[in-house]
Design an enzyme around this catalytic site. Sequence first.
Site, PDB file in Angstrom:
ATOM      1  N   GLU A  78      34.341  97.018  60.774  1.00 59.73           N
ATOM      2  CA  GLU A  78      35.673  96.572  60.345  1.00 59.73           C
ATOM      3  C   GLU A  78      36.635  97.731  60.534  1.00 59.73           C
ATOM      4  O   GLU A  78      36.270  98.874  60.256  1.00 59.73           O
ATOM      5  CB  GLU A  78      35.648  96.182  58.873  1.00 59.73           C
ATOM      6  CG  GLU A  78      34.903  94.902  58.613  1.00 59.73           C
ATOM      7  CD  GLU A  78      34.990  94.530  57.142  1.00 59.73           C
ATOM      8  OE1 GLU A  78      35.877  93.757  56.775  1.00 59.73           O
ATOM      9  OE2 GLU A  78      34.157  95.040  56.371  1.00 59.73           O
ATOM     10  N   HIS A 111      24.855  89.471  54.237  1.00 54.96           N
ATOM     11  CA  HIS A 111      25.283  88.921  55.530  1.00 54.96           C
ATOM     12  C   HIS A 111      24.386  89.381  56.698  1.00 54.96           C
ATOM     13  O   HIS A 111      23.961  88.580  57.518  1.00 54.96           O
ATOM     14  CB  HIS A 111      26.709  89.337  55.846  1.00 54.96           C
ATOM     15  CG  HIS A 111      27.688  89.013  54.762  1.00 54.96           C
ATOM     16  ND1 HIS A 111      27.637  87.873  54.021  1.00 54.96           N
ATOM     17  CD2 HIS A 111      28.763  89.699  54.279  1.00 54.96           C
ATOM     18  CE1 HIS A 111      28.626  87.857  53.139  1.00 54.96           C
ATOM     19  NE2 HIS A 111      29.315  88.963  53.273  1.00 54.96           N
ATOM     20  N   LYS A 162      33.093 100.344  57.372  1.00 61.74           N
ATOM     21  CA  LYS A 162      34.551 100.163  57.277  1.00 61.74           C
ATOM     22  C   LYS A 162      35.212 101.292  58.067  1.00 61.74           C
ATOM     23  O   LYS A 162      34.612 102.343  58.288  1.00 61.74           O
ATOM     24  CB  LYS A 162      34.994 100.281  55.809  1.00 61.74           C
ATOM     25  CG  LYS A 162      34.342  99.259  54.904  1.00 61.74           C
ATOM     26  CD  LYS A 162      35.300  98.199  54.474  1.00 61.74           C
ATOM     27  CE  LYS A 162      34.683  97.223  53.513  1.00 61.74           C
ATOM     28  NZ  LYS A 162      34.999  95.833  53.824  1.00 61.74           N
ATOM     29  N   ARG A 210      40.518  81.887  32.657  1.00 61.61           N
ATOM     30  CA  ARG A 210      41.098  82.242  31.356  1.00 61.61           C
ATOM     31  C   ARG A 210      42.624  82.279  31.382  1.00 61.61           C
ATOM     32  O   ARG A 210      43.252  82.384  30.350  1.00 61.61           O
ATOM     33  CB  ARG A 210      40.528  83.585  30.893  1.00 61.61           C
ATOM     34  CG  ARG A 210      39.089  83.431  30.444  1.00 61.61           C
ATOM     35  CD  ARG A 210      38.432  84.751  30.288  1.00 61.61           C
ATOM     36  NE  ARG A 210      38.460  85.484  31.544  1.00 61.61           N
ATOM     37  CZ  ARG A 210      37.840  86.633  31.769  1.00 61.61           C
ATOM     38  NH1 ARG A 210      37.153  87.196  30.817  1.00 61.61           N
ATOM     39  NH2 ARG A 210      37.905  87.224  32.933  1.00 61.61           N
ATOM     40  N   ASP A 262      27.239  95.473  49.927  1.00 57.37           N
ATOM     41  CA  ASP A 262      28.368  94.588  50.241  1.00 57.37           C
ATOM     42  C   ASP A 262      28.112  93.746  51.499  1.00 57.37           C
ATOM     43  O   ASP A 262      28.502  92.583  51.561  1.00 57.37           O
ATOM     44  CB  ASP A 262      29.629  95.449  50.435  1.00 57.37           C
ATOM     45  CG  ASP A 262      30.874  94.625  50.636  1.00 57.37           C
ATOM     46  OD1 ASP A 262      31.115  93.722  49.806  1.00 57.37           O
ATOM     47  OD2 ASP A 262      31.616  94.868  51.618  1.00 57.37           O
ATOM     48  N   LYS A 276      28.744  85.625  46.095  1.00 57.60           N
ATOM     49  CA  LYS A 276      28.103  86.924  46.098  1.00 57.60           C
ATOM     50  C   LYS A 276      28.900  87.877  45.200  1.00 57.60           C
ATOM     51  O   LYS A 276      30.057  87.604  44.957  1.00 57.60           O
ATOM     52  CB  LYS A 276      27.979  87.484  47.515  1.00 57.60           C
ATOM     53  CG  LYS A 276      29.312  87.760  48.186  1.00 57.60           C
ATOM     54  CD  LYS A 276      29.181  88.674  49.370  1.00 57.60           C
ATOM     55  CE  LYS A 276      29.362  90.118  48.969  1.00 57.60           C
ATOM     56  NZ  LYS A 276      30.224  90.876  49.865  1.00 57.60           N
ATOM     57  N   LYS A 308      29.559  80.683  59.588  1.00 60.41           N
ATOM     58  CA  LYS A 308      30.213  80.965  60.869  1.00 60.41           C
ATOM     59  C   LYS A 308      29.477  80.214  61.978  1.00 60.41           C
ATOM     60  O   LYS A 308      28.253  80.301  62.092  1.00 60.41           O
ATOM     61  CB  LYS A 308      30.187  82.472  61.165  1.00 60.41           C
ATOM     62  CG  LYS A 308      31.085  83.298  60.233  1.00 60.41           C
ATOM     63  CD  LYS A 308      31.025  84.764  60.611  1.00 60.41           C
ATOM     64  CE  LYS A 308      31.663  85.644  59.564  1.00 60.41           C
ATOM     65  NZ  LYS A 308      33.095  85.787  59.667  1.00 60.41           N
ATOM     66  N   ASP A 360      26.718  82.476  51.340  1.00 63.02           N
ATOM     67  CA  ASP A 360      26.825  83.676  52.168  1.00 63.02           C
ATOM     68  C   ASP A 360      27.722  83.245  53.308  1.00 63.02           C
ATOM     69  O   ASP A 360      27.298  82.469  54.178  1.00 63.02           O
ATOM     70  CB  ASP A 360      25.440  84.090  52.684  1.00 63.02           C
ATOM     71  CG  ASP A 360      25.513  85.414  53.431  1.00 63.02           C
ATOM     72  OD1 ASP A 360      26.332  85.514  54.353  1.00 63.02           O
ATOM     73  OD2 ASP A 360      24.773  86.334  53.075  1.00 63.02           O
ATOM     74  N   HIS A 361      28.962  83.714  53.305  1.00 59.75           N
ATOM     75  CA  HIS A 361      29.911  83.083  54.230  1.00 59.75           C
ATOM     76  C   HIS A 361      29.546  83.334  55.698  1.00 59.75           C
ATOM     77  O   HIS A 361      30.005  82.624  56.582  1.00 59.75           O
ATOM     78  CB  HIS A 361      31.360  83.456  53.897  1.00 59.75           C
ATOM     79  CG  HIS A 361      31.801  84.791  54.405  1.00 59.75           C
ATOM     80  ND1 HIS A 361      31.621  85.945  53.700  1.00 59.75           N
ATOM     81  CD2 HIS A 361      32.426  85.158  55.543  1.00 59.75           C
ATOM     82  CE1 HIS A 361      32.102  86.963  54.383  1.00 59.75           C
ATOM     83  NE2 HIS A 361      32.608  86.506  55.517  1.00 59.75           N
TER      84      HIS A 361
HETATM   85  C1  BG6 Z   1      32.704  90.295  52.431  1.00 64.57           C
HETATM   86  C2  BG6 Z   1      32.704  91.748  52.029  1.00 64.57           C
HETATM   87  O1  BG6 Z   1      31.572  89.635  51.956  1.00 64.57           O
HETATM   88  O2  BG6 Z   1      32.728  90.216  53.857  1.00 64.57           O
HETATM   89  C3  BG6 Z   1      33.912  92.460  52.587  1.00 64.57           C
HETATM   90  O3  BG6 Z   1      32.718  91.833  50.613  1.00 64.57           O
HETATM   91  C4  BG6 Z   1      34.006  92.276  54.079  1.00 64.57           C
HETATM   92  O4  BG6 Z   1      33.885  93.846  52.273  1.00 64.57           O
HETATM   93  C5  BG6 Z   1      33.876  90.804  54.441  1.00 64.57           C
HETATM   94  O5  BG6 Z   1      35.271  92.764  54.493  1.00 64.57           O
HETATM   95  C6  BG6 Z   1      33.748  90.651  55.953  1.00 64.57           C
HETATM   96  O6  BG6 Z   1      33.768  89.303  56.301  1.00 64.57           O
HETATM   97  P1  BG6 Z   1      34.229  88.842  57.758  1.00 64.57           P
HETATM   98  O7  BG6 Z   1      33.979  87.385  57.784  1.00 64.57           O
HETATM   99  O8  BG6 Z   1      35.684  89.205  57.872  1.00 64.57           O
HETATM  100  O9  BG6 Z   1      33.403  89.623  58.717  1.00 64.57           O
END
Ligand code: BG6
Length: 504
Positions: free
Chosen positions: A220, A244, A345, A47, A239, A152, A186, A181-182
């Site tokens: 993290e 993941h 976290k 937008r 999250d 996501k 990996k 789903d990233h």
């Molecule tokens: C994301 C979450 O999908 O993955 C984040 O929303 C998180 O909160 C992140 O920090 C972690 O990804 P990676 O690849 O750094 O472990």
Amino acid sequence: MKKTDDQMLVIFGASGDLAARKLLPALYQLFKGGFLPENYVILGTSRSPLTDDEFKRKAFLEGGYVDPGKEDRQQMAAFAEKIFYEPIEGYESDYSGLRDRITGLNESHKTGNNYVFYLSTPPGVYKNIAEKLCEAGLSDESQGWSRLIVEKPFGYSLETAQALNQQLLQYFKESQIYRIDHYLGKETVQNLLVTRFSNSVFEPLWNRNYIRHIEITNAEDIGVEKRGGYYDKSGALRDMFQNHLLQVVSLVAMEPPLEATAEEIRNEKVKALKSIRIMKDEDTLRNNTIRGQYVATEIDGKQVKGYREEEGVDPGSLTETYAAIKFYMDNWRWKDVPFYVRTAKRMPTKVTEVVVHFKSTPHSLFIGANKDNRLIIRIHPDEGILMKFGVKVPGQGFVVEEANLDFYYAQLPNSRVMEAYERLLLDAMQGDATLYARGDEVEAAWKFVDPILDFWKNGNDVRMYGYAAGVWGPEHSDALIDGDYIWRNPCPNLADAPGYCVLC
Ligand code: BG6
């Protein structure tokens, strides 16, 4: 190298953070590596009323995620030439301007009526975008192909995920939908399959007869940073765990697929996810789940905020920043083998790893640290695999000590590891959905997670434990693990023994 068809990638929500931080840098790497087809276009839309040049500058050239000091200016300029931008009034409004721009660019740049639509927008508008694209004839595959990548979170609960699946399926076929789903992008997550199914030493042992328990840690060191508003409505379970980490679980637990295709691999993953025993009664839920929230403390002389003091977070919030879950799988392979999975976290360090604990030898012969064998698969950092096994201490008698057998990705020659987004974008551009979650996988994961969320929200006597930012979670988190075992609190370096490492 697999062939990539000529095509156009249309990014919705392109003025947002993800496009600048991940998508455009990933596409640039693909461009540099020669993976993009001869004829392609990257078209951003959102937008924000930007021109082509303003978008290029903002998202790519000034984003700060590609370092112009280290890059070839000509190459950057050549890549930027094929980036365009078309604003829309709203995601629910008329798409005729966008459609005209898409068809115009398709003709001028010969992109072959092939489209990837990347939804990097708030999830509330996924349905609208799919519907509008369909109305504009852009989901039609009679002249080329059309794919939809959905970011996501995919749903907020089982019900919302099912609804979203149904909505998207009104406009696109399942084979056109790519749920990203990233973690699946990996390299080390994909290597779980190779470790298991290309080595005859592991697979025969990979079951209830030899494995005592499986432990997965995702930690993290950062807090919620600037995402407090989003995170407070989400929490660690939604999250990280539902998507993941359950994806990682499915790869650790699945049966061997018939062949390495998207269909067969995902068939086995979904079977594994469906076999996770759903916790129903309050006692089971109370005894097998722990949630926590980080509280303010001082780390290295610096004051660190507690979760409830973070920007965008409700000061009375009951959203978890730590979640640890113990569960079982009801199938032959995993009967009675507990799985322990935690995510949080503000832990001491950033690390993700899978630890496979093998059972003790049936009869103990020797004195000393006769510890169980463990296979540690490090997802990040210091990516690699470590096997812990017993060796004889030189000298008289038979005294045993634990030793390491290790492999590190960094040792491989010429191995530039693709970033997760590079890998996943390229796969979608080539029509390979293996590393994308299928609708039934996402729903199976929600089926397991929903009762936990419900219990945490509405159950009786549910505790939220505090933990000081920078420690390994609430005080009694080891109590979740049966027997004399505790969590392996890992160091950044894979082979360092927990408790003896330098964290930063
Ligand atoms: C994301 C979450 O999908 O993955 C984040 O929303 C998180 O909160 C992140 O920090 C972690 O990804 P990676 O690849 O750094 O472990």
